[in-house]
Design a protein around this motif. Structure first.
Motif, PDB file in Angstrom:
ATOM      1  N   TRP A 124     -41.205 -31.949 -26.439  1.00  0.00           N
ATOM      2  CA  TRP A 124     -41.371 -32.379 -27.820  1.00  0.00           C
ATOM      3  C   TRP A 124     -42.564 -33.313 -27.997  1.00  0.00           C
ATOM      4  CZ3 TRP A 124     -35.539 -33.657 -29.004  1.00  0.00           C
ATOM      5  CH2 TRP A 124     -34.828 -32.457 -29.072  1.00  0.00           C
ATOM      6  N   GLY A 125     -43.118 -33.788 -26.890  1.00  0.00           N
ATOM      7  CA  GLY A 125     -44.295 -34.649 -26.970  1.00  0.00           C
ATOM      8  C   GLY A 125     -43.993 -36.084 -27.366  1.00  0.00           C
ATOM      9  N   TRP A 126     -42.751 -36.489 -27.275  1.00  0.00           N
ATOM     10  CA  TRP A 126     -42.385 -37.878 -27.557  1.00  0.00           C
ATOM     11  C   TRP A 126     -41.077 -38.194 -26.845  1.00  0.00           C
ATOM     12  CZ3 TRP A 126     -37.811 -39.264 -30.076  1.00  0.00           C
ATOM     13  CH2 TRP A 126     -37.115 -38.223 -30.671  1.00  0.00           C
ATOM     14  N   GLY A 127     -40.768 -39.467 -26.734  1.00  0.00           N
ATOM     15  CA  GLY A 127     -39.491 -39.893 -26.191  1.00  0.00           C
ATOM     16  C   GLY A 127     -39.481 -40.266 -24.728  1.00  0.00           C
ATOM     17  N   GLU A 128     -40.628 -40.193 -24.068  1.00  0.00           N
ATOM     18  CA  GLU A 128     -40.656 -40.524 -22.640  1.00  0.00           C
ATOM     19  C   GLU A 128     -40.212 -41.965 -22.385  1.00  0.00           C
ATOM     20  OE1 GLU A 128     -43.385 -39.241 -24.288  1.00  0.00           O
ATOM     21  OE2 GLU A 128     -43.061 -37.180 -23.651  1.00  0.00           O
ATOM     22  N   ASP A 129     -40.474 -42.854 -23.349  1.00  0.00           N
ATOM     23  CA  ASP A 129     -40.166 -44.274 -23.192  1.00  0.00           C
ATOM     24  C   ASP A 129     -38.767 -44.641 -23.695  1.00  0.00           C
ATOM     25  OD1 ASP A 129     -40.965 -43.629 -25.792  1.00  0.00           O
ATOM     26  OD2 ASP A 129     -41.660 -45.660 -26.214  1.00  0.00           O
ATOM     27  N   ILE A 130     -38.012 -43.667 -24.172  1.00  0.00           N
ATOM     28  CA  ILE A 130     -36.679 -43.918 -24.702  1.00  0.00           C
ATOM     29  C   ILE A 130     -35.656 -43.634 -23.612  1.00  0.00           C
ATOM     30  CG2 ILE A 130     -34.962 -43.163 -26.412  1.00  0.00           C
ATOM     31  CD1 ILE A 130     -37.292 -42.649 -28.336  1.00  0.00           C
ATOM     32  N   PRO A 131     -34.714 -44.566 -23.374  1.00  0.00           N
ATOM     33  CA  PRO A 131     -33.707 -44.337 -22.329  1.00  0.00           C
ATOM     34  C   PRO A 131     -32.772 -43.192 -22.696  1.00  0.00           C
ATOM     35  CG  PRO A 131     -33.173 -46.308 -23.599  1.00  0.00           C
ATOM     36  CD  PRO A 131     -34.506 -45.828 -24.086  1.00  0.00           C
TER      37      PRO A 131
END
Length: 162
Positions: A124-131
């Motif tokens: 999705w290209g986002w969310g890598e930094d979200i636990p």
């Protein structure tokens, strides 16, 4: 006319959300909005907002996030806001239902779902930094999800009759 808080019924919400499949049905197995909402309620700073953050879908249906965020969906989003206001009023929710803390909890669950029950999902290209959630998702049947949702509602709203 406009929906009023007196029109809102938790049994209707639980029934509908337990029969609505997340991701427009693009999951590996049936996985309901009700089960998702219960998970969000355990993570959100305000668990009541977490449980009811998708309750509008009972009354106006749902659109997947990429479609809902398009500018031409303004009428749908306005209708959803009217319904959310009635839900908030009915259950005494103060402030914006989807505040930053509830959005974060929703995204934690959403990305955990992506990892666990959306095997064909592209990056999705986002969310890598979200636990992510620390437990495995076991999709419930609609009946199980309805009962789980109503049980959690009873815990959070002990003065409400179910």
């Amino acid at each position: 006319g406009n929906i009023k808080s007196s029109d809102i019924d938790i049994e209707d919400i639980a029934w509908s959300l337990s029969n609505l499949c997340r991701y427009n049905g693009h999951c590996d197995h049936f996985y309901s909005v009700a089960q998702h909402s219960v998970y969000v309620s355990y993570i959100a700073k305000d668990p009541k907002k977490g449980l009811l953050h998708d309750a509008t879908e009972c009354y106006v249906g749902d659109l997947v996030r990429p479609i809902k965020q398009r500018p031409e969906m303004v009428v749908y989003n306005e209708l959803e806001e009217i319904v959310m206001k009635a839900i908030s009023e009915r259950f005494g929710i103060e402030g914006e239902m989807m505040d930053d803390e509830t959005k974060l909890a929703d995204n934690i669950v959403l990305l955990s779902e992506k990892d666990q029950i959306l095997s064909n999902s592209p990056d999705w290209g986002w969310g890598e930094d979200i636990p992510r959630m620390s437990f495995e998702i076991h999709p419930e049947t609609p009946e199980e999800a309805r009962k789980s949702f109503l049980h959690r509602f009873g815990q959070l709203f002990p003065d409400e009759k179910i």
